[in-house]
Enzyme design. Structure first.
Site, PDB file in Angstrom:
ATOM      1  N   LYS A 254     -15.555 -14.588  56.251  1.00  0.00           N
ATOM      2  CA  LYS A 254     -14.297 -14.039  56.772  1.00  0.00           C
ATOM      3  C   LYS A 254     -14.431 -12.530  56.879  1.00  0.00           C
ATOM      4  O   LYS A 254     -14.623 -11.846  55.880  1.00  0.00           O
ATOM      5  CB  LYS A 254     -13.135 -14.409  55.842  1.00  0.00           C
ATOM      6  CG  LYS A 254     -11.824 -13.674  56.162  1.00  0.00           C
ATOM      7  CD  LYS A 254     -10.671 -14.083  55.237  1.00  0.00           C
ATOM      8  CE  LYS A 254      -9.411 -13.249  55.489  1.00  0.00           C
ATOM      9  NZ  LYS A 254      -8.283 -13.620  54.602  1.00  0.00           N
ATOM     10  N   ASP A 259      -6.158  -6.561  56.856  1.00  0.00           N
ATOM     11  CA  ASP A 259      -5.157  -7.632  56.931  1.00  0.00           C
ATOM     12  C   ASP A 259      -3.777  -7.089  56.553  1.00  0.00           C
ATOM     13  O   ASP A 259      -3.415  -7.027  55.388  1.00  0.00           O
ATOM     14  CB  ASP A 259      -5.551  -8.781  55.985  1.00  0.00           C
ATOM     15  CG  ASP A 259      -4.526  -9.914  56.013  1.00  0.00           C
ATOM     16  OD1 ASP A 259      -3.682  -9.931  56.933  1.00  0.00           O
ATOM     17  OD2 ASP A 259      -4.595 -10.787  55.123  1.00  0.00           O
ATOM     18  N   LYS A 266       2.810  -7.910  55.287  1.00  0.00           N
ATOM     19  CA  LYS A 266       2.714  -7.876  53.823  1.00  0.00           C
ATOM     20  C   LYS A 266       3.598  -6.762  53.283  1.00  0.00           C
ATOM     21  O   LYS A 266       3.863  -5.781  53.984  1.00  0.00           O
ATOM     22  CB  LYS A 266       1.265  -7.587  53.411  1.00  0.00           C
ATOM     23  CG  LYS A 266       0.303  -8.728  53.582  1.00  0.00           C
ATOM     24  CD  LYS A 266      -1.090  -8.304  53.121  1.00  0.00           C
ATOM     25  CE  LYS A 266      -2.084  -9.437  53.293  1.00  0.00           C
ATOM     26  NZ  LYS A 266      -1.780 -10.620  52.476  1.00  0.00           N
ATOM     27  N   ASP A 277     -10.738  -7.223  53.091  1.00  0.00           N
ATOM     28  CA  ASP A 277     -10.568  -8.624  53.502  1.00  0.00           C
ATOM     29  C   ASP A 277     -11.730  -9.106  54.372  1.00  0.00           C
ATOM     30  O   ASP A 277     -11.697 -10.210  54.907  1.00  0.00           O
ATOM     31  CB  ASP A 277      -9.224  -8.775  54.236  1.00  0.00           C
ATOM     32  CG  ASP A 277      -8.607 -10.158  54.059  1.00  0.00           C
ATOM     33  OD1 ASP A 277      -9.013 -10.866  53.112  1.00  0.00           O
ATOM     34  OD2 ASP A 277      -7.739 -10.528  54.865  1.00  0.00           O
ATOM     35  N   ASP A 336       0.149 -14.266  58.328  1.00  0.00           N
ATOM     36  CA  ASP A 336      -0.649 -13.741  57.211  1.00  0.00           C
ATOM     37  C   ASP A 336      -1.653 -14.772  56.693  1.00  0.00           C
ATOM     38  O   ASP A 336      -2.513 -14.447  55.886  1.00  0.00           O
ATOM     39  CB  ASP A 336       0.289 -13.277  56.087  1.00  0.00           C
ATOM     40  CG  ASP A 336      -0.403 -12.361  55.092  1.00  0.00           C
ATOM     41  OD1 ASP A 336      -1.513 -11.888  55.410  1.00  0.00           O
ATOM     42  OD2 ASP A 336       0.170 -12.127  54.011  1.00  0.00           O
ATOM     43  N   GLU A 338      -4.238 -15.833  58.097  1.00  0.00           N
ATOM     44  CA  GLU A 338      -5.096 -15.604  59.271  1.00  0.00           C
ATOM     45  C   GLU A 338      -6.562 -15.950  59.016  1.00  0.00           C
ATOM     46  O   GLU A 338      -7.281 -16.293  59.959  1.00  0.00           O
ATOM     47  CB  GLU A 338      -4.967 -14.137  59.723  1.00  0.00           C
ATOM     48  CG  GLU A 338      -5.868 -13.128  59.015  1.00  0.00           C
ATOM     49  CD  GLU A 338      -5.600 -12.996  57.516  1.00  0.00           C
ATOM     50  OE1 GLU A 338      -4.519 -13.404  57.068  1.00  0.00           O
ATOM     51  OE2 GLU A 338      -6.483 -12.508  56.789  1.00  0.00           O
ATOM     52  N   ARG A 340      -8.064 -18.428  57.590  1.00  0.00           N
ATOM     53  CA  ARG A 340      -8.439 -19.809  57.915  1.00  0.00           C
ATOM     54  C   ARG A 340      -8.543 -20.021  59.428  1.00  0.00           C
ATOM     55  O   ARG A 340      -9.324 -20.859  59.878  1.00  0.00           O
ATOM     56  CB  ARG A 340      -7.435 -20.770  57.260  1.00  0.00           C
ATOM     57  CG  ARG A 340      -6.025 -20.605  57.758  1.00  0.00           C
ATOM     58  CD  ARG A 340      -4.994 -21.198  56.800  1.00  0.00           C
ATOM     59  NE  ARG A 340      -4.774 -20.344  55.622  1.00  0.00           N
ATOM     60  CZ  ARG A 340      -3.942 -20.641  54.640  1.00  0.00           C
ATOM     61  NH1 ARG A 340      -3.254 -21.767  54.658  1.00  0.00           N
ATOM     62  NH2 ARG A 340      -3.798 -19.821  53.619  1.00  0.00           N
TER      63      ARG A 340
HETATM   64  N1  BES Z   1      -6.316 -11.829  52.617  1.00  0.00           N
HETATM   65  C1  BES Z   1      -5.224 -12.561  52.087  1.00  0.00           C
HETATM   66  C2  BES Z   1      -5.511 -13.128  50.694  1.00  0.00           C
HETATM   67  C3  BES Z   1      -5.712 -12.134  49.594  1.00  0.00           C
HETATM   68  C4  BES Z   1      -4.650 -11.771  48.791  1.00  0.00           C
HETATM   69  C5  BES Z   1      -6.968 -11.614  49.326  1.00  0.00           C
HETATM   70  C6  BES Z   1      -4.858 -10.880  47.765  1.00  0.00           C
HETATM   71  C7  BES Z   1      -7.153 -10.710  48.292  1.00  0.00           C
HETATM   72  C8  BES Z   1      -6.098 -10.356  47.508  1.00  0.00           C
HETATM   73  C9  BES Z   1      -4.884 -13.732  52.996  1.00  0.00           C
HETATM   74  O1  BES Z   1      -5.107 -13.509  54.338  1.00  0.00           O
HETATM   75  C10 BES Z   1      -3.436 -14.007  52.835  1.00  0.00           C
HETATM   76  O2  BES Z   1      -2.655 -13.185  53.189  1.00  0.00           O
HETATM   77  N2  BES Z   1      -3.100 -15.189  52.306  1.00  0.00           N
HETATM   78  C11 BES Z   1      -1.746 -15.572  52.100  1.00  0.00           C
HETATM   79  C12 BES Z   1      -1.568 -16.940  52.715  1.00  0.00           C
HETATM   80  C13 BES Z   1      -0.141 -17.385  52.761  1.00  0.00           C
HETATM   81  C14 BES Z   1       0.646 -16.576  53.746  1.00  0.00           C
HETATM   82  C15 BES Z   1      -0.106 -18.848  53.127  1.00  0.00           C
HETATM   83  C16 BES Z   1      -1.509 -15.610  50.602  1.00  0.00           C
HETATM   84  O3  BES Z   1      -2.382 -16.079  49.870  1.00  0.00           O
HETATM   85  O4  BES Z   1      -0.475 -15.137  50.167  1.00  0.00           O
HETATM   86 ZN    ZN Z   2      -6.544 -12.134  54.832  1.00  0.00          ZN
HETATM   87 MN    MN Z   3      -3.450 -12.612  55.302  1.00  0.00          MN
END
Ligand code: BES
Ligand code: ZN
Ligand code: MN
Length: 486
Positions: A254, A259, A266, A277, A336, A338, A340
């Site tokens: 990834k 992000d 966020k 990210d 968010d 994204e 996947r």
């Molecule tokens: N890049 C983030 C996940 C992340 C969070 C990595 C904190 C490192 C530290 C990912 O893209 C994300 O935002 N995931 C969301 C998914 C949700 C919206 C279903 C999450 O985990 O909150």
């Molecule tokens: Zn992300």
């Molecule tokens: Mn995200």
């Protein structure tokens, strides 16, 4: 940069700063002068030093400085590496240091194993990201120019360190990429950097927007479309044994260079960490770099999806439906989620175009997995028991530990959509697992696949012996061990 020298013959007693390793309380008399031996013996007695792991006594007589450091009787390779990082902290203020090692018969480590793992730990622990300081006068700034290793059995040579040196180089390379801020490391700049690795014999294909579109990778494009910085997909191949008919190994990373969350923006606190990210991509690229440096006798294909996730008038809206390169449709519930979307298209492309059969993807994918494991373990999701067991074992050996989480039909159902083939996220709970279920929908059943969710281990806010504050490059040690670099 510190230079590491492994010296077989000359047993120099000239160096003023010495580190002597021992697994017990005896002081090896051949490594230092008589008067120092006497002082050391006194210090050992006084401190009740017994050679146990990580203990240290030191003597200083106005000219010579000696650290006597305990390894314990049965340290693992990962522990010796960590000890290297710890010792680095004690010696980084000196310019030249001699380190004296002995074989550790109880773990069948010859002196070369001990020296190489120590050097490796020193290289990782000595990493600094200082390119953006205009003056380098910090107290923390290491002075260490050279570490020279000696052993009583005279079995050290520089070539023995070649593979670990390559892995250390790769870890540092990954950390450099991850620490780089997103205004410098855009998808385009990242791709150019990867292209430059061709000098090592890697084959690199960079797909620009037009080709990405022609390949139908619309999930990936839907993440990128809100940003001024155009996406890239990089395919990196190492063909160390072109004729081989072994199952084809593919790595997927990834590479979200920033992000923001997109329209599902966020919260601002901590958002800056999202420059990291793209750690999964950095780790995949670095693993291929290590394979090339080691001239590994194996074939590996890496693919990384490089995009920036930003809100704008062009950005994907929650509720939009996109068609993936596999042909299946996805309702984007949350922009968010994204990672996947990027990985799903890359996974499919890797199998369709390159026929990958054993696949590992690496991604800072979910906050859910981060909250589960903190910074100790990465989350492992896998469709093949044998592969999962291998990864758990290699995790312990490499010092980058993974723990398997379950996936089954009940979890998978949670990402069914009412108006498309699937949606890009499920309910609030079990977020790490439903993310993995989403990825699995882009993996062909006959292939062995593992997903490493490295959110939580990708950066270290406190700093440890092997990982100074900031990007850890987590996964390079694990993957390079998995592919056989060390
Ligand atoms: N890049 C983030 C996940 C992340 C969070 C990595 C904190 C490192 C530290 C990912 O893209 C994300 O935002 N995931 C969301 C998914 C949700 C919206 C279903 C999450 O985990 O909150
Ligand atoms: Zn992300
Ligand atoms: Mn995200």
């Amino acid at each position: 940069m510190t230079e590491f020298v492994f010296n077989a013959k000359k047993r120099s007693l000239q160096n003023n700063v010495k580190v002597i390793l021992t697994s017990n309380s005896s002081v090896n008399t051949e490594f230092c002068k008589e008067e120092t031996v006497k002082e050391l013996k006194n210090a050992v007695k006084e401190a009740k030093f017994d050679g146990s792991y990580g203990k240290c006594v030191s003597v200083y007589n106005g000219k010579n400085r000696v650290f006597l450091v305990g390894t314990g009787a049965k340290p693992t390779a990962a522990e010796i590496q960590e000890l290297g990082g710890k010792i680095y902290g004690w010696i980084s203020g000196f310019s030249k240091v001699a380190v004296f090692v002995q074989p550790l018969p109880k773990i069948k480590a010859d002196s070369s194993d001990v020296a190489c793992n120590l050097a490796f730990g020193m290289e990782l622990g000595g990493y600094r990201f200082d390119k953006y300081f205009t003056t380098k006068n910090s107290d923390d700034y290491p002075q260490l120019e050279q570490v020279e290793f000696f052993a009583s059995d005279g079995k050290l040579n520089n070539q023995d360190y070649d593979n670990l040196r390559a892995v250390a180089n790769a870890v540092r390379y990954a950390r450099d990429l991850c620490n780089e801020p997103a205004n410098y490391l855009t998808p385009e700049v990242f791709a150019d950097d990867i292209k430059r690795l061709e000098y090592l014999g890697l084959k690199v294909d960079i797909l620009e927007e037009k080709q990405i579109r022609a390949n139908g990778m619309n999930m990936l494009l839907s993440v990128a479309q809100g940003s001024h910085n155009a996406p890239r997909v990089a395919v990196i191949r190492w063909e160390g044994t072109p004729e081989s008919d072994a199952p084809k190994l593919g790595l997927v990373g990834k590479g979200v260079t920033f992000d923001s969350g997109g329209i599902s923006l966020k919260p601002s606190s901590g958002m800056g960490d999202m420059k990291g990210d793209m750690t999964g991509a950095a780790v995949v690229v670095a693993t291929l770099k290590a394979a090339a440096l080691c001239k590994l006798k194996q074939n590996i294909i890496g693919i990384v999806g490089l995009v920036e996730n930003m809100p704008s008038g062009h950005a994907t809206r929650p509720g939009d439906i996109v068609t993936s390169t596999s042909g299946r449709t996805v309702e984007v519930i949350n922009t968010d989620a994204e990672g996947r979307l990027v990985l799903g298209d890359c996974l499919w492309y890797l199998q369709e175009k390159y026929g990958a059969e054993v696949i590992i993807d690496v991604a800072t994918l979910t906050g859910s997995t981060m909250r589960t494991f903190g910074s100790e373990y990465a989350g492992l999701f896998c469709n093949t028991d044998g592969m999962a067991a291998d990864l758990c074992e290699i995790g312990e050996m490499s010092g980058e530990k993974v723990w398997r989480l379950p996936m089954n039909k009940e979890y998978d159902k949670l990402i069914n959509s009412d108006i498309a083939d699937m949606k890009n996220c499920g309910p609030a709970n079990a977020g790490g697992i439903t993310a993995a279920c989403f990825l699995q929908r882009f993996v062909k059943e006959e292939n062995a696949w593992a997903h490493l969710d490295i959110a939580g281990v990708d950066r270290d806010d406190k700093g440890h012996y092997l990982t100074p504050k900031g990007a850890t490059g987590w996964g390079v040690r694990l993957l390079t061990k998995f592919v056989g670099c060390w």
